[in-house]
Design a protein around this motif. Structure first.
Motif, PDB file in Angstrom:
ATOM      1  N   GLY A  47      19.587  15.099  -5.141  1.00  0.00           N
ATOM      2  CA  GLY A  47      19.657  15.899  -6.355  1.00  0.00           C
ATOM      3  C   GLY A  47      19.545  17.395  -6.099  1.00  0.00           C
ATOM      4  O   GLY A  47      19.613  18.198  -7.028  1.00  0.00           O
ATOM      5  N   CYS A  48      19.330  17.779  -4.818  1.00  0.00           N
ATOM      6  CA  CYS A  48      19.075  19.183  -4.468  1.00  0.00           C
ATOM      7  C   CYS A  48      20.121  19.669  -3.469  1.00  0.00           C
ATOM      8  O   CYS A  48      20.448  18.964  -2.515  1.00  0.00           O
ATOM      9  CB  CYS A  48      17.675  19.307  -3.871  1.00  0.00           C
ATOM     10  SG  CYS A  48      17.233  20.962  -3.335  1.00  0.00           S
ATOM     11  N   LEU A  49      20.629  20.883  -3.696  1.00  0.00           N
ATOM     12  CA  LEU A  49      21.623  21.461  -2.789  1.00  0.00           C
ATOM     13  C   LEU A  49      20.978  22.045  -1.538  1.00  0.00           C
ATOM     14  O   LEU A  49      21.659  22.443  -0.612  1.00  0.00           O
ATOM     15  CB  LEU A  49      22.383  22.602  -3.506  1.00  0.00           C
ATOM     16  CG  LEU A  49      23.081  22.256  -4.817  1.00  0.00           C
ATOM     17  CD1 LEU A  49      23.629  23.530  -5.469  1.00  0.00           C
ATOM     18  CD2 LEU A  49      24.208  21.270  -4.544  1.00  0.00           C
ATOM     19  N   HIS A  50      19.643  22.116  -1.539  1.00  0.00           N
ATOM     20  CA  HIS A  50      18.938  22.842  -0.486  1.00  0.00           C
ATOM     21  C   HIS A  50      18.331  21.892   0.541  1.00  0.00           C
ATOM     22  O   HIS A  50      18.226  20.696   0.311  1.00  0.00           O
ATOM     23  CB  HIS A  50      17.849  23.717  -1.111  1.00  0.00           C
ATOM     24  CG  HIS A  50      18.384  24.656  -2.158  1.00  0.00           C
ATOM     25  ND1 HIS A  50      18.393  24.335  -3.493  1.00  0.00           N
ATOM     26  CD2 HIS A  50      18.954  25.859  -2.043  1.00  0.00           C
ATOM     27  CE1 HIS A  50      18.958  25.333  -4.182  1.00  0.00           C
ATOM     28  NE2 HIS A  50      19.307  26.270  -3.323  1.00  0.00           N
ATOM     29  N   SER A  51      17.884  22.473   1.639  1.00  0.00           N
ATOM     30  CA  SER A  51      17.275  21.684   2.712  1.00  0.00           C
ATOM     31  C   SER A  51      15.758  21.634   2.536  1.00  0.00           C
ATOM     32  O   SER A  51      15.170  22.432   1.797  1.00  0.00           O
ATOM     33  CB  SER A  51      17.600  22.329   4.064  1.00  0.00           C
ATOM     34  OG  SER A  51      17.017  23.629   4.122  1.00  0.00           O
ATOM     35  N   ALA A  89      13.278  28.606  -8.582  1.00  0.00           N
ATOM     36  CA  ALA A  89      14.289  29.135  -7.664  1.00  0.00           C
ATOM     37  C   ALA A  89      15.513  28.235  -7.561  1.00  0.00           C
ATOM     38  O   ALA A  89      16.569  28.681  -7.115  1.00  0.00           O
ATOM     39  CB  ALA A  89      13.675  29.342  -6.276  1.00  0.00           C
ATOM     40  N   HIS A  90      15.377  26.951  -7.969  1.00  0.00           N
ATOM     41  CA  HIS A  90      16.560  26.091  -7.899  1.00  0.00           C
ATOM     42  C   HIS A  90      16.724  25.145  -9.086  1.00  0.00           C
ATOM     43  O   HIS A  90      17.559  24.236  -9.046  1.00  0.00           O
ATOM     44  CB  HIS A  90      16.651  25.350  -6.552  1.00  0.00           C
ATOM     45  CG  HIS A  90      15.554  24.378  -6.243  1.00  0.00           C
ATOM     46  ND1 HIS A  90      15.764  23.240  -5.477  1.00  0.00           N
ATOM     47  CD2 HIS A  90      14.245  24.366  -6.560  1.00  0.00           C
ATOM     48  CE1 HIS A  90      14.624  22.588  -5.344  1.00  0.00           C
ATOM     49  NE2 HIS A  90      13.695  23.241  -5.979  1.00  0.00           N
ATOM     50  N   ALA A  91      15.982  25.408 -10.153  1.00  0.00           N
ATOM     51  CA  ALA A  91      16.121  24.552 -11.339  1.00  0.00           C
ATOM     52  C   ALA A  91      17.517  24.658 -11.945  1.00  0.00           C
ATOM     53  O   ALA A  91      18.003  23.706 -12.563  1.00  0.00           O
ATOM     54  CB  ALA A  91      15.070  24.930 -12.379  1.00  0.00           C
ATOM     55  N   THR A  93      20.359  24.894 -10.371  1.00  0.00           N
ATOM     56  CA  THR A  93      21.430  24.284  -9.572  1.00  0.00           C
ATOM     57  C   THR A  93      21.123  22.844  -9.176  1.00  0.00           C
ATOM     58  O   THR A  93      22.021  22.132  -8.721  1.00  0.00           O
ATOM     59  CB  THR A  93      21.662  25.082  -8.272  1.00  0.00           C
ATOM     60  OG1 THR A  93      20.422  25.163  -7.551  1.00  0.00           O
ATOM     61  CG2 THR A  93      22.182  26.479  -8.575  1.00  0.00           C
ATOM     62  N   CYS A  94      19.872  22.420  -9.297  1.00  0.00           N
ATOM     63  CA  CYS A  94      19.479  21.124  -8.721  1.00  0.00           C
ATOM     64  C   CYS A  94      18.753  20.263  -9.764  1.00  0.00           C
ATOM     65  O   CYS A  94      18.165  20.776 -10.706  1.00  0.00           O
ATOM     66  CB  CYS A  94      18.554  21.346  -7.524  1.00  0.00           C
ATOM     67  SG  CYS A  94      19.269  22.456  -6.281  1.00  0.00           S
ATOM     68  N   ASP A  95      18.783  18.952  -9.529  1.00  0.00           N
ATOM     69  CA  ASP A  95      18.085  17.994 -10.396  1.00  0.00           C
ATOM     70  C   ASP A  95      16.681  17.780  -9.835  1.00  0.00           C
ATOM     71  O   ASP A  95      16.481  16.969  -8.935  1.00  0.00           O
ATOM     72  CB  ASP A  95      18.860  16.675 -10.440  1.00  0.00           C
ATOM     73  CG  ASP A  95      18.087  15.594 -11.201  1.00  0.00           C
ATOM     74  OD1 ASP A  95      17.091  15.934 -11.884  1.00  0.00           O
ATOM     75  OD2 ASP A  95      18.487  14.423 -11.096  1.00  0.00           O
TER      76      ASP A  95
END
Ligand SMILES: [Zn+2]
Length: 181
Positions: A47-51, A89-91, A93-95
């Motif tokens: 659900g997240c584009l990040h590492s 910081a990523h709400a 773009t990400c679930d």
């Protein structure tokens, strides 16, 4: 005070997912340390584009800053604020409600000339040495209370046991995970 930090990936075929820092405020009064052990996700969508390293760097950086800049704010509150800042910081773009959203174990300790405060979340340990040489291990024992049958299945462990009362708690996106101490 002498400080040494060492961090190595658990698997040299993967990037290091951990974070470690020591903050010493300019006042010269006390300091804080932060250790995060990033939870390696199983393959598949998180659900997240990040590492995980992206997550631990942001959460650890926020926690380091907050624990030294707000010395009177309890560590539980500092962790809650750091989780909120990282989630923001990523709400967009990400679930962040996904059960495999990036997460980490947490150790925070903060000391002043008189006291030491600490917070331990999930299966990282803090060892405290007293002036007489006695070493005390501080652990979050909730992991010991997870039924073995649950731990036997990584899938169930990820989806159900983590961050549920009766399971074990890691720092992910929900600020309410910060333990009461
Ligand atoms: Zn993300």
């Amino acid at each position: 005070m002498r400080t040494e930090l060492v961090s190595e990936p658990g698997d040299h075929g993967r990037p290091n997912e951990d974070f470690a820092s020591v903050g010493l405020p300019a006042s010269g009064q006390g300091g804080s340390l932060v250790l995060l052990d990033g939870v390696t996700p199983p393959p598949g969508n998180s659900g997240c584009l990040h590492s995980v390293p992206w997550f631990t760097a942001r959460l650890g950086g926020a926690l380091t800053e907050l624990t030294v800049s707000l010395p009177d704010v309890p560590l539980v509150e500092a962790l809650s604020r750091a989780l909120t800042r990282t989630a923001e910081a990523h709400a967009g773009t990400c679930d962040l409600s996904h059960p495999r959203t990036p997460q980490a174990t947490v150790v925070v300790a903060r000391w002043s000339p008189e006291t030491v405060d600490f917070l331990v979340l999930s299966d990282s340990a803090l060892l405290l040495a007293s002036p007489d040489g006695t070493v005390t291990a501080v652990r979050d024992d909730r992991l010991d209370r997870v039924p073995r049958a649950l731990l036997a299945s990584a899938e169930i462990c990820d989806a159900r046991a983590r961050n549920r009362e009766g399971g074990f708690f890691t720092a992910a996106a929900d600020p309410s995970v910060a333990p009461a101490r």
